[in-house]
Design a protein around this motif. Structure first.
Motif, PDB file in Angstrom:
ATOM      1  N   TYR A  53       0.945  -0.834   0.087  1.00  0.00           N
ATOM      2  CA  TYR A  53       0.138   0.061  -0.192  1.00  0.00           C
ATOM      3  C   TYR A  53       0.781   1.389   0.055  1.00  0.00           C
ATOM      4  N   GLN A  66      -4.011   0.651  -2.298  1.00  0.00           N
ATOM      5  CA  GLN A  66      -3.458  -0.658  -2.945  1.00  0.00           C
ATOM      6  C   GLN A  66      -2.587  -0.622  -4.056  1.00  0.00           C
ATOM      7  N   TYR A  81      -0.761  -6.966  -5.082  1.00  0.00           N
ATOM      8  CA  TYR A  81      -1.173  -8.142  -4.137  1.00  0.00           C
ATOM      9  C   TYR A  81      -0.583  -9.177  -4.820  1.00  0.00           C
ATOM     10  N   LEU A 115       3.339   0.820   2.921  1.00  0.00           N
ATOM     11  CA  LEU A 115       3.156  -0.213   3.941  1.00  0.00           C
ATOM     12  C   LEU A 115       3.033  -1.636   3.226  1.00  0.00           C
ATOM     13  N   ARG A 155      -7.484 -12.647   0.682  1.00  0.00           N
ATOM     14  CA  ARG A 155      -7.907 -11.362   0.163  1.00  0.00           C
ATOM     15  C   ARG A 155      -9.559 -11.526  -0.338  1.00  0.00           C
ATOM     16  N   ASN A 156      -9.912 -12.462  -0.706  1.00  0.00           N
ATOM     17  CA  ASN A 156     -11.244 -12.886  -1.209  1.00  0.00           C
ATOM     18  C   ASN A 156     -12.162 -13.108   0.157  1.00  0.00           C
ATOM     19  N   GLY A 181     -12.225 -11.077   3.099  1.00  0.00           N
ATOM     20  CA  GLY A 181     -12.335  -9.730   3.883  1.00  0.00           C
ATOM     21  C   GLY A 181     -11.572 -10.292   5.285  1.00  0.00           C
ATOM     22  N   LEU A 190      -6.378  -7.031   7.477  1.00  0.00           N
ATOM     23  CA  LEU A 190      -4.958  -6.856   7.017  1.00  0.00           C
ATOM     24  C   LEU A 190      -4.294  -6.630   8.105  1.00  0.00           C
ATOM     25  N   TYR A 191      -3.040  -6.955   8.099  1.00  0.00           N
ATOM     26  CA  TYR A 191      -1.942  -6.711   9.135  1.00  0.00           C
ATOM     27  C   TYR A 191      -0.939  -6.089   8.656  1.00  0.00           C
ATOM     28  N   PHE A 192      -0.444  -4.821   9.065  1.00  0.00           N
ATOM     29  CA  PHE A 192       0.294  -4.184   8.347  1.00  0.00           C
ATOM     30  C   PHE A 192       1.809  -4.223   9.066  1.00  0.00           C
TER      31      PHE A 192
END
Lengths: 117, 114
Positions: free
Chosen positions: B36, B46, B49, B90, B97-98, B100, B103-105
């Motif tokens: 990101y 984004q 991916y 980030l 991803r499909n 939901g 997200l861990y950054f």
């Protein structure tokens, strides 16, 4: 057009108060999730809480809770008993299941919170 | 516990110079990985991916490229930086991803192009 809108770019409160951060979103999908993240000064983006579109439960995690108004396409983050460490930038995010290239997260511009001791 | 680490923390680079940002995830096999980017005053976008090793999908065209040489590594690069590349990058992971999943950054990498 922006899919996630956080109207307030900044906010400030006194320590011990409660704060509500507003977020509105746009989606035509039936299945979507909403998230709140906090961006720390260190750079790390920390996950706070998630609301699924299919859930009617009032999500809560510690001092964080959400107010989900699905018909209004609105989700607010409520932070109770504010502490100085709550200062930071809060992001609202929408995840929706769409075309493969469009499936993913959409973030608002964030609201910077200052908690005054 | 899963950890995600990005490097470098910050860079100041000249226009036209190359760039390489890295990201490593430990404690999770076959994660979905993401890059990101946030321009100053802008929102998180984004860029790429990756669902599996060797496969990367571009979401936004910014004259950047990404690669996933290992299951736990995601690299963002370009051969020639532009002023518009400045911002905060980030790296993130999720289970799928499909679905939901959250997200861990990572800690992020701040880039200033001069």
């Amino acid at each position: 057009a922006q899919k996630v809108i956080q109207v307030w770019s900044t906010a400030s409160r006194q320590e011990g108060e409660e704060l509500t951060l507003d977020c509105s979103y746009e989606t035509s999908q039936v299945l979507y999730h909403l998230f709140w993240y906090k961006h720390l000064l260190s750079g790390e983006m920390v996950f706070l809480i998630r609301q699924m579109s299919s859930s009617t439960a009032k999500e809560r995690s510690g001092r964080y809770s959400v107010v989900f108004q699905k018909s209004l396409k609105s989700i607010s983050l409520v932070i109770s008993a504010l502490q100085p460490d709550d200062s930071g930038k809060y992001f609202c995010a929408l995840w929706e299941l769409s075309l493969p290239s469009n499936t993913g997260f959409y973030f608002g511009k964030g609201t910077s919170l200052t908690v005054i001791p | 516990a899963q950890t995600i680490h990005q490097w470098p923390v910050a860079e100041i680079k000249a226009v036209g110079s190359p760039l390489s940002l890295g990201c490593t995830i430990k404690g999770k096999s076959s994660p979905n990985l993401y890059w990101y980017w946030q321009a100053t005053g802008g929102t998180l976008q984004q860029l790429f991916y990756s669902i599996t090793v060797g496969q990367v999908e571009s979401v936004v065209q910014l004259n950047l490229s990404a690669s996933r040489p290992k299951d736990d590594q995601f690299i963002l690069s370009t051969e020639k930086l532009l002023l518009s590349h400045s911002g905060f990058y980030l790296c993130a992971w999720s289970l799928n991803r499909n679905s939901g999943n959250t997200l861990y950054f990572g800690e992020g990498s701040r880039l200033i192009v001069v």
